[in-house]
Design an enzyme around this catalytic site. Structure first.
Site, PDB file in Angstrom:
ATOM      1  N   ASP A 316       0.814  -1.222   0.000  1.00 11.25           N
ATOM      2  CA  ASP A 316       0.000   0.000   0.000  1.00 11.25           C
ATOM      3  C   ASP A 316       0.850   1.277   0.000  1.00 11.25           C
ATOM      4  O   ASP A 316       0.321   2.376  -0.139  1.00 11.25           O
ATOM      5  CB  ASP A 316      -0.932   0.026   1.216  1.00 11.25           C
ATOM      6  CG  ASP A 316      -2.010  -1.044   1.102  1.00 11.25           C
ATOM      7  OD1 ASP A 316      -2.298  -1.487  -0.022  1.00 11.25           O
ATOM      8  OD2 ASP A 316      -2.565  -1.444   2.149  1.00 11.25           O
ATOM      9  N   LYS A 343      -5.339  -2.984  -7.258  1.00  9.94           N
ATOM     10  CA  LYS A 343      -5.725  -2.198  -6.070  1.00  9.94           C
ATOM     11  C   LYS A 343      -6.888  -1.250  -6.427  1.00  9.94           C
ATOM     12  O   LYS A 343      -7.536  -1.426  -7.439  1.00  9.94           O
ATOM     13  CB  LYS A 343      -4.502  -1.439  -5.546  1.00  9.94           C
ATOM     14  CG  LYS A 343      -3.414  -2.371  -5.027  1.00  9.94           C
ATOM     15  CD  LYS A 343      -3.903  -3.138  -3.826  1.00  9.94           C
ATOM     16  CE  LYS A 343      -2.942  -4.240  -3.439  1.00  9.94           C
ATOM     17  NZ  LYS A 343      -3.480  -5.112  -2.407  1.00  9.94           N
ATOM     18  N   ARG A 389      -4.811   6.626  -2.204  1.00 11.53           N
ATOM     19  CA  ARG A 389      -3.353   6.692  -2.007  1.00 11.53           C
ATOM     20  C   ARG A 389      -2.651   7.429  -3.153  1.00 11.53           C
ATOM     21  O   ARG A 389      -1.589   8.012  -2.959  1.00 11.53           O
ATOM     22  CB  ARG A 389      -2.769   5.293  -1.802  1.00 11.53           C
ATOM     23  CG  ARG A 389      -3.367   4.607  -0.570  1.00 11.53           C
ATOM     24  CD  ARG A 389      -2.535   3.493  -0.032  1.00 11.53           C
ATOM     25  NE  ARG A 389      -3.343   2.638   0.830  1.00 11.53           N
ATOM     26  CZ  ARG A 389      -3.668   2.915   2.097  1.00 11.53           C
ATOM     27  NH1 ARG A 389      -3.233   4.011   2.673  1.00 11.53           N
ATOM     28  NH2 ARG A 389      -4.422   2.073   2.789  1.00 11.53           N
TER      29      ARG A 389
HETATM   30  C1  S3P Z   1      -5.302  -5.613   3.266  1.00  5.37           C
HETATM   31  C2  S3P Z   1      -4.483  -6.352   2.473  1.00  5.37           C
HETATM   32  C3  S3P Z   1      -3.794  -5.842   1.285  1.00  5.37           C
HETATM   33  C4  S3P Z   1      -3.816  -4.322   1.244  1.00  5.37           C
HETATM   34  C5  S3P Z   1      -5.146  -3.761   1.604  1.00  5.37           C
HETATM   35  C6  S3P Z   1      -5.538  -4.186   3.006  1.00  5.37           C
HETATM   36  C7  S3P Z   1      -5.941  -6.244   4.435  1.00  5.37           C
HETATM   37  O1  S3P Z   1      -4.442  -6.341   0.129  1.00  5.37           O
HETATM   38  O2  S3P Z   1      -3.430  -3.871  -0.043  1.00  5.37           O
HETATM   39  O3  S3P Z   1      -5.117  -2.349   1.563  1.00  5.37           O
HETATM   40  O4  S3P Z   1      -6.447  -5.536   5.312  1.00  5.37           O
HETATM   41  O5  S3P Z   1      -5.952  -7.481   4.488  1.00  5.37           O
HETATM   42  P1  S3P Z   1      -4.000  -7.764  -0.483  1.00  5.37           P
HETATM   43  O6  S3P Z   1      -4.065  -8.739   0.599  1.00  5.37           O
HETATM   44  O7  S3P Z   1      -4.988  -8.075  -1.555  1.00  5.37           O
HETATM   45  O8  S3P Z   1      -2.616  -7.550  -1.017  1.00  5.37           O
END
Ligand code: S3P
Length: 432
Positions: A316, A343, A389
């Site tokens: 992120d 994303k 972001r």
């Molecule tokens: C998150 C996991 C991440 C992240 C998202 C929040 C979470 O995504 O990018 O902002 O809270 O489990 P991914 O698991 O798909 O990479």
């Protein structure tokens, strides 16, 4: 090389809002637990509030008792009911994917899950396939593996899964499916993704058996009673001000009470390698999570290698890390980050397009992008691509350089950090 003469008053203190990942999970676990829970430090932003609204439609009562504080009363997983209308998760991928797992395992619950235009473009096959193998009745109503999703909750089977992607959303979705159906799950990923769900499960008294850092199993019973969830500040929000502090010309910035889960602190590891002066103070543990205070000092940065194993822990933060790259000797390069395309926006495309708009010559690859040392930037209009972001990263750049960089729609910032612009205004005012 770019530089900023922004002066931060020494000791300037920033409090960042509650961790987004933990805020979603506090809603889900307090809904699964029977009785009264208490949440402190909840992120009062659109994404987690949408998740809260969705679970109130399933019969959970959330009562706001103070700023960022809620009392939750839940009938427990067996007492949740079908919502009478669609569950709308807005912009929140974590909300919809984790909730899809939880609801799939609830026998007799029927629900349609949807979101905004950005969320409806995001890939859901990554959860649909393993959930179906677990016995779930879940389908994409658009027929293309994307939301809206229709779920007929039912008893799922114990399951073993080796995930092709290091995604905490996939991992947590399957864990919540196993928990709501009270069955075992064995899970393996190739790199460690954030392990908040594992930590909460342990905090609530559940058992996790690890065969290695990336392979574990969980076993029933999962009968939780209400608990007290304390949520620290979000390191992903802190990252904007960490970079701001490092790139400023003078002063010192402090960020209090930030979550320092080791699977989230890749941003600190990389910025320190780049030459960033960052100190951690008052390290402590709360609700199974490491937290601390961060001090940041202006620093001269240089390009470093970012290896594949670190990508899940900075997934992120890559947009704001790229802004740090604009100020770095020898420029910036990121690879192994193909999941950035899935994303809130395709973040490889969003960053490349926007950097080009302000005069940076960027090479785009399937799994990242790179640019050499940057001498100057031009003015430009940044496209937020419905992505908080992206908007915040370029906002930081604009403030540091006091340049005519405009952002087409910064309302997306409200999905995760509604007070972001107020903090920037405080910094601007103190700098005059
Ligand atoms: C998150 C996991 C991440 C992240 C998202 C929040 C979470 O995504 O990018 O902002 O809270 O489990 P991914 O698991 O798909 O990479």
């Amino acid at each position: 090389m770019l530089s900023s003469n922004f002066r931060i008053p020494t000791g300037f203190h920033v409090e960042v809002p509650g961790d987004k990942s933990l805020s979603h999970r506090s809603v889900l676990f307090s809904s699964l637990a029977s009785g009264r829970s208490h949440i402190k430090g909840f992120l009062e932003a659109e994404d987690p509030k949408n998740t809260m609204n969705c679970f109130s439609k399933l019969g959970v009562e959330f009562r706001k008792i103070g700023n960022t504080e809620y009392e939750v009363n839940s009938p427990g997983r067996a007492g949740l009911k079908s919502p009478v209308s669609e569950l709308d998760f807005g912009n929140g991928g974590t909300g919809i994917r984790l909730s899809a797992g939880l609801i799939s395992g609830l026998s007799g619950i029927r629900a349609d899950l949807t979101g905004d235009a950005s969320l409806r473009k995001r890939p859901m096959k990554r959860i649909l396939e393993p959930l179906s193998k677990m016995g779930a009745d879940i389908k994409s109503l658009s027929g293309d593996g994307k939301a809206p999703l229709r779920i007929n909750g039912r008893q799922l089977n114990s399951f073993s899964y080796h995930s092709p992607i290091a995604s905490a959303q996939v991992k947590s979705c399957l864990m919540l499916a196993a928990i709501s159906s009270n069955v075992s799950l064995r899970y393996r990923e190739d790199e460690l993704s954030r392990d908040h769900t594992e930590n909460i499960l342990r905090f609530l008294g559940g058992k996790i058996v690890h065969d290695s850092p990336v392979e574990f199993s969980i076993h029933p019973p999962f009968d939780f009673s209400g608990s007290k969830f304390s949520i620290p500040g979000d390191i992903s929000s802190a990252a904007f001000f960490i970079v701001f502090g490092l790139l400023s010309g003078k002063g010192e910035l402090r960020i209090g009470n930030v979550g320092l889960n080791p699977a989230r602190t890749g941003i600190l590891t990389i910025l320190k390698r780049m030459g960033g002066k960052i100190e951690i103070e008052n390290e402590r543990m709360e609700c199974g999570e490491k937290i601390g205070d961060i001090r940041v000092f202006p620093s001269e940065l240089r390009k470093v290698e970012i290896e594949a194993a670190l990508i899940p822990s900075i997934i992120d933060e890559i947009p704001i890390l790229t802004i740090a790259g604009l100020f770095s000797e020898n420029g910036f390069s990121i690879s192994h980050a193909e999941d950035l395309r899935a994303k809130e926006s395709d973040r490889i495309h969003s960053m490349v397009i926007n950097l080009r708009k302000i005069g940076v010559e960027v090479d785009e690859k399937a799994d990242g992008y790179s640019f050499s040392e940057v001498g100057s930037l031009s003015d430009g209009m940044i496209e937020s691509f419905m992505d908080h972001r992206i908007a915040m990263s370029f906002y930081i750049l604009k403030s540091l350089l006091k340049k005519n960089i405009h952002i087409d729609d910064d309302s997306w910032i409200d999905t995760s950090f509604p007070d972001f612009k107020k903090i920037i205004s405080r910094l601007d005012a103190a700098n005059e």
